[in-house]
Design an enzyme around this catalytic site. Structure first.
Site, PDB file in Angstrom:
ATOM      1  N   GLU A 339       0.582  -1.447  -0.305  1.00  0.00           N
ATOM      2  CA  GLU A 339      -0.361   0.123  -0.030  1.00  0.00           C
ATOM      3  C   GLU A 339       0.680   1.728  -0.201  1.00  0.00           C
ATOM      4  OE1 GLU A 339      -2.926  -0.776  -0.606  1.00  0.00           O
ATOM      5  OE2 GLU A 339      -2.930  -3.033  -0.004  1.00  0.00           O
ATOM      6  N   GLU A 475      12.955  28.402  -7.016  1.00  0.00           N
ATOM      7  CA  GLU A 475      14.322  28.369  -6.356  1.00  0.00           C
ATOM      8  C   GLU A 475      15.632  27.836  -7.143  1.00  0.00           C
ATOM      9  OE1 GLU A 475      10.976  29.502  -3.851  1.00  0.00           O
ATOM     10  OE2 GLU A 475      11.142  26.888  -4.686  1.00  0.00           O
ATOM     11  N   ASP A 487      11.651  28.037   0.871  1.00  0.00           N
ATOM     12  CA  ASP A 487      10.049  27.945  -0.681  1.00  0.00           C
ATOM     13  C   ASP A 487       9.030  28.856  -0.185  1.00  0.00           C
ATOM     14  OD1 ASP A 487       8.332  26.922  -2.626  1.00  0.00           O
ATOM     15  OD2 ASP A 487       7.492  25.206  -1.446  1.00  0.00           O
TER      16      ASP A 487
END
Length: 614
Positions: A339, A475, A487
Site C-alpha cells: 500500500e 528556487e 520555498d
C-alpha cells in the site's frame, strides 16, 4: 563487510526435529529446535558502552537442516525518528502522549553469512524472533516458551499452516496517477534539478494508527501491540532499503477508547475517512509524511489493503489502510509495503513484470509466500513518479532540533558533530561519506542534498525546486550549500490560468478542477441555479458550520459554499455534491477560489474583492 572481533559464548547447538507445534505464527508442521550460539561482534577498535543493553552488532550460529549457519545482525538505528512519540486514550477519553526512550532498542537487520543480501529482520528483545532467507527460502525463528531454556524453533515459512486458503488482494482497481508515456527510467534524460532530487536521500516519516478493534483483538495489551508494530516497521524498513528509501517510525496512535473515524468494512469509505481525519487532525498534532491505519476488522470480500496511488506528501491522500490479516507479522508488513508502494506511484505488476522471487511486492493478488522484492516494473514506476512529481516532504531528514540524546552515527540523521550520516557500514551507499566516522571523505564538499552532486556543490543558479504551477516561484542553489532555499510562492490574488482564477498559497484553485478531484474526469461545474441552494442552509447546502449549526450563504456568497458539479452526460443529475459527516468542509468550495469577476472566497466563505481579501 564488518571487521569484527569474535568473542564466543559457549552454548551447545543441539538440533531437534519436531513434527508439529503451535507457535506465534500458528500451527507449524515441521520445525527444528536449536540453541543459538552467540558470537559477540564488536566493531574493530570499538568498545561496547556499559549502559547500552543491546549491542550494535551481533552474530549467532545455529544449524538449519543440520548445517551450521551464521546470522549477522546490526541494529536498525534508523527504525525510530528522534522525536518518536506514542498516543493512546484513557477510559474517560483523555489523550495520553509519551516519548518512550527508543535509542537502545532491540530490532536488527542482517543476513546469513556468505549471502550478500540483507534479508533478515530480527527482534532480540527476548531471544531471537523474526525471519531470514537462506538459499532463496524464507525461514522463521522464535524462542520456545520453555522455562530457563535457550531453545528456539526454526522452520520454513511454507511449513506454517495457512490461516485462510482463500486468495487475498489489494483494493486498488485503477490508478490515480499514471506516467504520460511508458518511458523506461534508463531512457530518461534528467534535468539538473531532477538529478539533484534523485541523488538526495529519501526519508519517509511514518505514522501508524491502530484502531479499536485491533486494540481489543490484543486484549488491550499495549506492550503486545507496540511489539507487533515495531516488528512490522522493522520489516517494512528492510523491504524499502533496496529502493534507497529510509522509513522511520515517528508516531504510533492507539485508539484505545474508541475509533476517531467510522472504520467500515467498505475499504474506499474507510480510506477516505482516514485521509480526511489525517488532514484535519493528525497533521496538526504530529509532523509526518505518511500514515497507515492498521485495523482488526475484516474488509469486504478478499481485500486486505487499500491506498491512494501517487499521493505521497498530499495531506488528505498520503495514507493507506491495512488489515491485520495474519499472525505472521511478515505478511502484514508485506501488505503495508504494497500500500505504501501505491502512495509512491507504483501500480500493480503486469504479467511481464519480474523479480528474483516467486512473488513480487506489487502483485495485484497477494501471495501466501512473503516477498522482499519489487519487480523491475515497480522500480521503473517509482523512478518515473519521483522525477515527475518530486514529492518534497520525503527529502526532509528527521528533525534534529528535537534531539535530546547524544549523536548516533549510523541513524541517517546528521546531528551535532557530524558532517554526513549514510547509515551503517552495511547500508551506506554514499561515496562522499565515511560511514564509520560520519565525516566527509577527503576532497568532498558535501554528502547529499538537492544541491549536492558527486560530492560537490551544484553550480549557483541551478534550479533545485522548480515552480509547481504559475502560482509558485522556482528556487535556485547558491553554490555554497546543499540546502535548497526556503520555498517562495507568488503573491495571493495574482491572476492565473488565463484569468480563470487567482493564486492562493501557491495554487490556482478553480471550481472545475475541484469537481474533477471529487468526481473524476468528465465533470464540470453546475449552473448557477444549483448554487442558489446554499442560501437555504438546509441539509448539506450551506456556507459554513458554527456550533454544530448550518450557516446559510448570503446571496452574493453562494459560490463559496457547497460545490455543485455535473457530468457532461446530459442524462445525469445537474446538481451533484459530496459531503462527509466527519469532515464538515469536505465538498465545499476551496478557499481562494474565484467566485466572480475580481472576487474570491475568503476563509469565512464570503465572496469578497480580491484586492482586499489578502
Amino acid at each position: 563487510m564488518l571487521q569484527v572481533l569474535l568473542v564466543t559464548i559457549c552454548l551447545a547447538v543441539f538440533p531437534y526435529q519436531g513434527s508439529s507445534i503451535i507457535l506465534e505464527s500458528g500451527n507449524v508442521n515441521d520445525y527444528e529446535v536449536v540453541y543459538p550460539q552467540k558470537l559477540t561482534a564488536l566493531l574493530k577498535g570499538a568498545i561496547q558502552q556499559p549502559e547500552q543493553k543491546y549491542e550494535d552488532a551481533m552474530q549467532y550460529e545455529f544449524k538449519v537442516n543440520g548445517k551450521p549457519v551464521v546470522l549477522h545482525l546490526e541494529k536498525n538505528k534508523g527504525l525510530f525518528s528522534e522525536d518518536y512519540s506514542e498516543t493512546h486514550y484513557s477510559p474517560d477519553g483523555r489523550e495520553i502522549t509519551t516519548n518512550p526512550p527508543v535509542e537502545d532498542h532491540c530490532y536488527y537487520h542482517g543476513h546469513i553469512q556468505n549471502d550478500a543480501h540483507l534479508t533478515a529482520s530480527i527482534s532480540a528483545c527476548n531471544g531471537l524472533k523474526g525471519h531470514f532467507q537462506l538459499r532463496g527460502e524464507t525461514y522463521l525463528i522464535e524462542p520456545l516458551k520453555i522455562p530457563d531454556s535457550e531453545a528456539h524453533a526454526v522452520y520454513k515459512y511454507e511449513n506454517v499452516e495457512k490461516e485462510d486458503e482463500g486468495p487475498k488482494k489489494c483494493g486498488v482497481t485503477q490508478t490515480n496517477w499514471k506516467s504520460d508515456e511508458p518511458i523506461k527510467a534508463s531512457q530518461f534524460i534528467l534535468t539538473p534539478e531532477q538529478r539533484a532530487y534523485m541523488n538526495a536521500n529519501k526519508y519517509i516519516k511514518l505514522a501508524i494508527v491502530v484502531d479499536n478493534v485491533m486494540f481489543r483483538k490484543y486484549t488491550g495489551n499495549f506492550t503486545a501491540i507496540r511489539t507487533r508494530i515495531y516488528e512490522i516497521v522493522n520489516t517494512l524498513n528492510l523491504i524499502y532499503t533496496i529502493l534507497n528509501i529510509h522509513i522511520a517510525l515517528v508516531f504510533l496512535e492507539i485508539w484505545s477508547k474508541g475509533d476517531s473515524i467510522n472504520v467500515q468494512s467498505v475499504v474506499d469509505v474507510t480510506l477516505n475517512s482516514f485521509g480526511e481525519w489525517r488532514e484535519r487532525d493528525l497533521l496538526n498534532r504530529k509532523r509526518h509524511d505518511n500514515a497507515q491505519l492498521l485495523t482488526g476488522i475484516n474488509f469486504n470480500g478478499d481485500t486486505i489493503g487499500f491506498g491512494f496511488v501517487g499521493s505521497m506528501c498530499i495531506p488528505k491522500k498520503s495514507v493507506g489502510i491495512v488489515q491485520d490479516h495474519s499472525k505472521t507479522h511478515l505478511l502484514v508488513a508485506t501488505t503495508m509495503a504494497h500500500e505504501l508502494g501505491h502512495n509512491l506511484g507504483i501500480n500493480h505488476d503486469g504479467d511481464s513484470c519480474t523479480c528474483q522471487a516467486n512473488s513480487c511486492i506489487m502483485a495485484a493478488k497477494l501471495s501466501h509466500q512473503p516477498s522482499y522484492q519489487f519487480s523491475d516494473c515497480s522500480i521503473n514506476e517509482l523512478w518515473m513518479y519521483l522525477i515527475s512529481h518530486t514529492p518534497r516532504c520525503i527529502l526532509n531528514e528527521p528533525l534534529t532540533t528535537d534531539v535530546v540524546s547524544p549523536a548516533v552515527c549510523g541513524n541517517y540523521v546528521v546531528e551535532e558533530g557530524e558532517e554526513c550520516d549514510c547509515g551503517s557500514l552495511w547500508y551506506c551507499r554514499n561515496p562522499c561519506c565515511d560511514a564509520a566516522t560520519c565525516k566527509l571523505k577527503p576532497g568532498a564538499e558535501c554528502g547529499d542534498g538537492v544541491c549536492c552532486y558527486q560530492c560537490r556543490f551544484v553550480t549557483a543558479g541551478t534550479v533545485c525546486r522548480p515552480a509547481r504551477s504559475e502560482c509558485d516561484i522556482p528556487e535556485y542553489c547558491s553554490g555554497q550549500s546543499v540546502e535548497c532555499p526556503m520555498d517562495h510562492i507568488q503573491k495571493n490574488g495574482k491572476p492565473c490560468l488565463m484569468n480563470h482564477g487567482y493564486c492562493y498559497n501557491g495554487r490556482c484553485p478553480i471550481m472545475i478542477h475541484q469537481c474533477i478531484a471529487l468526481w473524476g474526469p468528465g465533470t464540470t461545474v453546475s449552473s448557477d441555479v444549483c448554487f442558489q441552494r446554499n442560501e437555504s442552509g438546509q441539509g448539506y447546502s450551506y456556507c459554513r458550520r458554527e456550533n454544530n449549526q448550518n450557516i446559510p450563504c448570503a446571496p452574493q456568497d453562494v459560490k463559496c459554499g457547497r460545490l455543485y458539479c455535473k457530468f457532461h452526460n446530459v442524462n445525469t443529475l445537474p446538481c451533484n455534491f459530496k459531503y462527509s459527516d466527519f469532515a464538515p468542509d469536505y465538498g465545499l468550495v476551496d478557499h481562494g477560489t474565484k467566485c466572480g469577476d475580481g472576487k474570491v472566497c475568503n476563509s469565512n466563505r464570503q465572496c469578497v474583492d480580491v484586492n482586499t481579501a489578502y
